[in-house]
Each structure stands twice: as structure tokens, then as C-alpha cells.
Design a protein around this motif. Structure first.
Motif, PDB file in Angstrom:
ATOM      1  N   GLN A   1       0.818  -1.123   0.120  1.00  0.00           N
ATOM      2  CA  GLN A   1      -0.079   0.023  -0.059  1.00  0.00           C
ATOM      3  C   GLN A   1       0.927   1.376  -0.019  1.00  0.00           C
ATOM      4  O   GLN A   1       0.632   2.161  -0.931  1.00  0.00           O
ATOM      5  N   ALA A   2       1.697   1.344   0.959  1.00  0.00           N
ATOM      6  CA  ALA A   2       2.427   2.731   0.986  1.00  0.00           C
ATOM      7  C   ALA A   2       3.662   2.404   2.053  1.00  0.00           C
ATOM      8  O   ALA A   2       3.485   1.420   2.915  1.00  0.00           O
TER       9      ALA A   2
ATOM     10  N   GLU B   1       7.265   3.796  -9.840  1.00  0.00           N
ATOM     11  CA  GLU B   1       5.724   3.786 -10.098  1.00  0.00           C
ATOM     12  C   GLU B   1       4.972   2.352 -10.326  1.00  0.00           C
ATOM     13  O   GLU B   1       5.709   1.495 -10.779  1.00  0.00           O
ATOM     14  N   PRO B   2       3.935   2.319  -9.670  1.00  0.00           N
ATOM     15  CA  PRO B   2       2.894   3.156  -9.232  1.00  0.00           C
ATOM     16  C   PRO B   2       3.185   3.395  -7.762  1.00  0.00           C
ATOM     17  O   PRO B   2       2.543   4.230  -7.102  1.00  0.00           O
ATOM     18  N   TYR B   3       4.472   3.331  -6.985  1.00  0.00           N
ATOM     19  CA  TYR B   3       4.886   3.356  -5.739  1.00  0.00           C
ATOM     20  C   TYR B   3       5.596   4.582  -5.683  1.00  0.00           C
ATOM     21  O   TYR B   3       5.946   4.889  -6.609  1.00  0.00           O
ATOM     22  N   THR B   4       5.835   5.061  -4.523  1.00  0.00           N
ATOM     23  CA  THR B   4       6.728   6.023  -4.177  1.00  0.00           C
ATOM     24  C   THR B   4       8.005   5.528  -3.906  1.00  0.00           C
ATOM     25  O   THR B   4       8.153   4.754  -2.977  1.00  0.00           O
ATOM     26  N   CYS B   5       8.997   5.842  -4.570  1.00  0.00           N
ATOM     27  CA  CYS B   5      10.465   5.447  -4.159  1.00  0.00           C
ATOM     28  C   CYS B   5      10.863   5.843  -2.687  1.00  0.00           C
ATOM     29  O   CYS B   5      10.619   6.748  -2.287  1.00  0.00           O
ATOM     30  N   VAL B   6      11.361   4.767  -2.212  1.00  0.00           N
ATOM     31  CA  VAL B   6      11.845   5.020  -0.799  1.00  0.00           C
ATOM     32  C   VAL B   6      13.443   4.486  -0.641  1.00  0.00           C
ATOM     33  O   VAL B   6      13.824   3.347  -0.898  1.00  0.00           O
ATOM     34  N   PRO B   7      14.369   5.473  -0.809  1.00  0.00           N
ATOM     35  CA  PRO B   7      15.897   5.240  -0.689  1.00  0.00           C
ATOM     36  C   PRO B   7      16.372   4.313   0.313  1.00  0.00           C
ATOM     37  O   PRO B   7      15.526   4.534   1.476  1.00  0.00           O
TER      38      PRO B   7
END
Length: 234
Positions: A44-45, A199-205
Motif C-alpha cells: 500500500q505505502a 511507479e505506481p509506488y513512491t520510491c523509498v531510498p
């Protein structure tokens, strides 16, 4: 370096800048560290952990004594937490193959064995040379180490190396004179944050290398290992 579980990309930048890798398995084991868990994207996030449950997780053991509770269940759990990448990440199948390769080549329930095979599988996929040795198998004299910064100079000296490279985050651990008195150059590798399209996720370094490999080709990752790395003096 301690044997981490599919560590973040900066770990492989260090491998890419060294000729020989010493798997540091002789010190006290640290529960709930990067040796037995890492992070991947959450469906999800944000992110969630992928874990390696141990049968004997305790500060009373050395790292080489750590044993995986159930290798089959650990593999299934990891692969299960990667399934949401299937229809979205362009390199999902390749990453699943390298994960399976790491587990297939682990011959017992050793955490060190699993993590080393994980490193080897990623390096093989990226076509990075990975010349490693296991510290506990080298027969070194390490009985008089009295500080966290004492291990690296002692091991480097006994292996006859000319230079030692450590992640930049560990600079405060070392006294440079412990290296220079034995003609060993000390350097620190700083790895810049790497952001990419997920995408469709937000990149988390800073997630596990598995996440990076889901979205980026081996060629692109090899370039990042060079372009985002800086070797610093003590």
C-alpha cells in the motif's frame, strides 16, 4: 563487513571498490540487525520488513553460530512479500530467480551461509567480481581485540593488505594510526542516496537491494555504483 541479508545498494558499492571481501562472522551476534532482516516496499505505502527468524537469536552467540529456524519458510515468506512487485516491476522475474539461487546454494541452516549466498547471487547478476573469505575460517589471531575499531586493522595486518576501505558511517570507530603504522591505507566510501522510478509506488531510498533491482537494469545499477560513490581520506 558483517554478513547482511540482501543489504542496501551501498553495500555493493563497497564490494565494487574492493578486491577482497572479508565476511566478519567472529564477533558477538546482534539480534534484530541488518543481518537478519531488511526492508522492501509495502503493497500500500511505505515499506515493511523481510525477516530471517533464527532458532538461537541471542547476544550470547557469535555471528557464525546463528542458525536459521526454517530455511523453507524463510524463502516462502520473502518471496511472498515480493509478489506485489509482479505486475509492476520490470525485473521481477530476474530478482525472484536470484533469491531462489541464494537459497538453493545454501547448504545448511547457517545465517552466514545464507547471507553470503545472497551477496554472491546479487554480484553474479550484476556481473561484479566477489572474491570473499570467511573470517572464522582464516585461522587469524584475534584474541586481544579490545575495541570495535580494533578488528579491521588486526585482520588487515594479518592478511597483508595494502589498503582497507570502510563505509563512511564508521569513520569514528578507527584510529588512522592503527593502519598507518603497518603501511595500510585507510579510506572510507560514501555512497550518495539513489532515487529511481518505482511507479505506481513512491520510491523509498535505502531499501534492500532487491527493491533497487526490481526497477533498474543490471547495467544501470553498475553505473550507479560508480557515479554515486566517493572515497574519502581519514
Amino acid at each position: 563487513m558483517q554478513p547482511y541479508f540482501f543489504p542496501y545498494l551501498g553495500h555493493f558499492a563497497l564490494i565494487a571498490h574492493t578486491e577482497r571481501w572479508v565476511v566478519f562472522d567472529v564477533s558477538q551476534y546482534t539480534p534484530k540487525s541488518w543481518m537478519s532482516r531488511n526492508r522492501v516496499l509495502h503493497p500500500q505505502a511505505g515499506w515493511n520488513y523481510v525477516n530471517v527468524p533464527l532458532a538461537n537469536s541471542s547476544i550470547a552467540i557469535t555471528t557464525r553460530e546463528a542458525r536459521v529456524q526454517n530455511m523453507h519458510k524463510t524463502r516462502a515468506s520473502l518471496l511472498g512479500k515480493l509478489t506485489h512487485y509482479r505486475r509492476k516491476a520490470p525485473f521481477y522475474e530476474q530478482v525472484v530467480q536470484l533469491v531462489n539461487r541464494a537459497f538453493d546454494l545454501t547448504t545448511d541452516n547457517s545465517l552466514v551461509g545464507l547471507n553470503v549466498q545472497g551477496l554472491a547471487a546479487v554480484c553474479g547478476y550484476l556481473e561484479l567480481p566477489f572474491d570473499y573469505v570467511i573470517c572464522s575460517e582464516l585461522g587469524l589471531n584475534l584474541e586481544d581485540i579490545d575495541s570495535p575499531g580494533g578488528w579491521a586493522p588486526a585482520i588487515s595486518r594479518q592478511l597483508g593488505v595494502s589498503a582497507y576501505l570502510n563505509p563512511a558511517g564508521g569513520r569514528t570507530l578507527f584510529d588512522p594510526q592503527d593502519f598507518t603504522r603497518h603501511d595500510i591505507r585507510l579510506g572510507f566510501l560514501k555512497f550518495d542516496e539513489f532515487r529511481y522510478d518505482a511507479e505506481p509506488y513512491t520510491c523509498v531510498p535505502g531499501l534492500s537491494v532487491l527493491d533497487v533491482l526490481m526497477w533498474n537494469s543490471p547495467q544501470a545499477v553498475r553505473q550507479v555504483l560508480v557515479s554515486h560513490s566517493h572515497i574519502l581520506e581519514p
